[in-house]
Design a protein around this motif. Structure first.
Motif, PDB file in Angstrom:
ATOM      1  N   VAL A   1      27.841  48.650  49.728  1.00 18.97           N
ATOM      2  CA  VAL A   1      26.516  49.884  49.469  1.00 18.97           C
ATOM      3  C   VAL A   1      26.118  49.058  48.552  1.00 18.97           C
ATOM      4  O   VAL A   1      26.388  48.408  47.425  1.00 18.97           O
ATOM      5  CB  VAL A   1      27.634  50.558  48.331  1.00 18.97           C
ATOM      6  CG1 VAL A   1      26.799  51.774  48.016  1.00 18.97           C
ATOM      7  CG2 VAL A   1      28.787  51.273  49.833  1.00 18.97           C
ATOM      8  N   ALA A   2      24.365  48.346  49.560  1.00 17.49           N
ATOM      9  CA  ALA A   2      24.105  47.604  48.892  1.00 17.49           C
ATOM     10  C   ALA A   2      22.466  48.292  48.946  1.00 17.49           C
ATOM     11  O   ALA A   2      21.805  49.461  49.791  1.00 17.49           O
ATOM     12  CB  ALA A   2      23.472  46.360  49.592  1.00 17.49           C
TER      13      ALA A   2
ATOM     14  N   ARG B   1      34.623  49.191  43.417  1.00 21.70           N
ATOM     15  CA  ARG B   1      33.449  48.216  41.865  1.00 21.70           C
ATOM     16  C   ARG B   1      32.737  47.541  42.570  1.00 21.70           C
ATOM     17  O   ARG B   1      32.205  47.078  44.293  1.00 21.70           O
ATOM     18  CB  ARG B   1      35.005  47.429  42.486  1.00 21.70           C
ATOM     19  CG  ARG B   1      35.348  46.271  43.191  1.00 21.70           C
ATOM     20  CD  ARG B   1      36.254  45.667  42.998  1.00 21.70           C
ATOM     21  NE  ARG B   1      36.487  45.160  43.939  1.00 21.70           N
ATOM     22  CZ  ARG B   1      37.057  44.214  44.922  1.00 21.70           C
ATOM     23  NH1 ARG B   1      35.262  43.546  44.303  1.00 21.70           N
ATOM     24  NH2 ARG B   1      36.685  43.307  45.651  1.00 21.70           N
ATOM     25  N   ARG B   2      31.718  46.939  41.449  1.00 22.92           N
ATOM     26  CA  ARG B   2      30.648  46.557  41.293  1.00 22.92           C
ATOM     27  C   ARG B   2      30.900  44.396  41.837  1.00 22.92           C
ATOM     28  O   ARG B   2      31.492  44.407  41.020  1.00 22.92           O
ATOM     29  CB  ARG B   2      29.577  46.583  39.906  1.00 22.92           C
ATOM     30  CG  ARG B   2      28.299  45.864  40.200  1.00 22.92           C
ATOM     31  CD  ARG B   2      28.148  46.652  38.982  1.00 22.92           C
ATOM     32  NE  ARG B   2      27.710  47.950  38.872  1.00 22.92           N
ATOM     33  CZ  ARG B   2      26.653  48.943  39.340  1.00 22.92           C
ATOM     34  NH1 ARG B   2      25.430  48.113  38.670  1.00 22.92           N
ATOM     35  NH2 ARG B   2      26.706  49.860  38.820  1.00 22.92           N
ATOM     36  N   VAL B   3      29.578  44.203  42.595  1.00 20.06           N
ATOM     37  CA  VAL B   3      29.679  43.511  42.620  1.00 20.06           C
ATOM     38  C   VAL B   3      28.954  42.781  41.772  1.00 20.06           C
ATOM     39  O   VAL B   3      27.755  42.807  41.828  1.00 20.06           O
ATOM     40  CB  VAL B   3      29.086  42.474  44.422  1.00 20.06           C
ATOM     41  CG1 VAL B   3      29.005  41.213  44.363  1.00 20.06           C
ATOM     42  CG2 VAL B   3      30.261  42.951  45.352  1.00 20.06           C
TER      43      VAL B   3
ATOM     44  N   CYS C   1      23.430  40.827  51.764  1.00 21.18           N
ATOM     45  CA  CYS C   1      24.905  40.658  51.879  1.00 21.18           C
ATOM     46  C   CYS C   1      24.438  40.444  53.094  1.00 21.18           C
ATOM     47  O   CYS C   1      25.957  40.081  53.928  1.00 21.18           O
ATOM     48  CB  CYS C   1      24.659  42.367  51.581  1.00 21.18           C
ATOM     49  SG  CYS C   1      25.346  43.104  50.923  1.00 21.18           S
ATOM     50  N   VAL C   2      22.832  40.530  53.869  1.00 25.60           N
ATOM     51  CA  VAL C   2      22.454  40.089  54.844  1.00 25.60           C
ATOM     52  C   VAL C   2      22.981  38.110  56.014  1.00 25.60           C
ATOM     53  O   VAL C   2      22.980  37.741  55.959  1.00 25.60           O
ATOM     54  CB  VAL C   2      21.177  40.894  55.210  1.00 25.60           C
ATOM     55  CG1 VAL C   2      20.665  39.478  56.560  1.00 25.60           C
ATOM     56  CG2 VAL C   2      21.553  41.571  55.379  1.00 25.60           C
TER      57      VAL C   2
ATOM     58  N   VAL D   1      29.702  47.868  46.041  1.00 24.35           N
ATOM     59  CA  VAL D   1      28.837  48.103  45.016  1.00 24.35           C
ATOM     60  C   VAL D   1      27.702  46.926  45.000  1.00 24.35           C
ATOM     61  O   VAL D   1      27.666  45.718  43.682  1.00 24.35           O
ATOM     62  CB  VAL D   1      28.479  48.869  43.996  1.00 24.35           C
ATOM     63  CG1 VAL D   1      27.452  49.219  43.863  1.00 24.35           C
ATOM     64  CG2 VAL D   1      29.583  50.141  44.641  1.00 24.35           C
ATOM     65  N   VAL D   2      26.603  46.702  45.629  1.00 18.87           N
ATOM     66  CA  VAL D   2      25.843  45.229  45.241  1.00 18.87           C
ATOM     67  C   VAL D   2      24.366  45.813  45.481  1.00 18.87           C
ATOM     68  O   VAL D   2      24.059  46.193  45.146  1.00 18.87           O
ATOM     69  CB  VAL D   2      25.895  44.728  46.506  1.00 18.87           C
ATOM     70  CG1 VAL D   2      25.258  43.088  46.207  1.00 18.87           C
ATOM     71  CG2 VAL D   2      27.392  44.409  47.439  1.00 18.87           C
TER      72      VAL D   2
END
Length: 182
Positions: A67-68, A34-36, A76-77, A10-11
């Motif tokens: 999942v951003a 889990r969260r970034v 992410c990109v 998760v971002v």
């Protein structure tokens, strides 16, 4: 692919996703999520945010699914070219902010330019026709450049808690369908 077969990363975007945000709710519900985390949610730095995504993918025990939301999409990109081949099964990207707009605050404009290279993994970009941070045609253009499937979320604002997307069950159903296709 089932959620048990991947590490769901998760971002969140700028200022993180609060407890009512759909990302936080999904993270609680999905056992492999889990969260970034970022060093600073309020003072984002592009390289640090990109590197946090890279580190989280490298620490994954299974193929990662990103999942951003919002600024997390850009992180992410920006991380994509640095990720080990095959380490990311897919990316579910929601509410891309157009940080190239002149009215974007300077600290967020630091994330420009938004990369346009095709993503090396399957992706979907969910965007709203009334997102205050991105014109629909701009999101459409980036989705095409990345090779991402574009999902029209209608008139849904920034797809966050403030726009009424706390639990966002339609998004979770779309995400489940995305996972099945990986």
């Amino acid at each position: 692919m089932r959620s048990a077969d991947c590490d769901i990363l998760v971002v969140p975007g700028y200022t993180n996703s609060g407890p009512d945000h759909w990302q936080s709710r999904w993270q609680e519900r999905l056992s492999t999520a889990r969260r970034v985390t970022q060093e600073s949610w309020e003072h984002p730095e592009p390289e640090a945010w990109r590197d946090a995504v890279i580190a989280a993918v490298q620490a994954a025990n299974r193929p990662a699914v990103l999942v951003a939301h919002s600024l997390g999409v850009i992180s992410c990109v920006q991380a994509a070219p640095y990720l080990p081949q095959g380490s990311v099964a897919g990316a579910f990207l929601v509410a891309l902010p157009d940080v190239e707009r002149p009215d974007t605050p300077a600290m967020l404009r630091a994330f420009a330019p938004i990369p346009r290279a095709p993503l090396p993994f399957r992706s979907v970009l969910v965007t709203s026709r009334t997102d205050p941070y991105t014109a629909y045609d701009r999101a459409e253009d980036f989705a095409a450049a990345w090779g991402a499937e574009l999902v029209d979320a209608g008139e849904s604002g920034h797809l966050n808690s403030e726009s009424g997307h706390g639990p966002w069950p339609e998004g979770l159903m779309r995400f489940a369908g995305f996972l099945r296709g990986l």
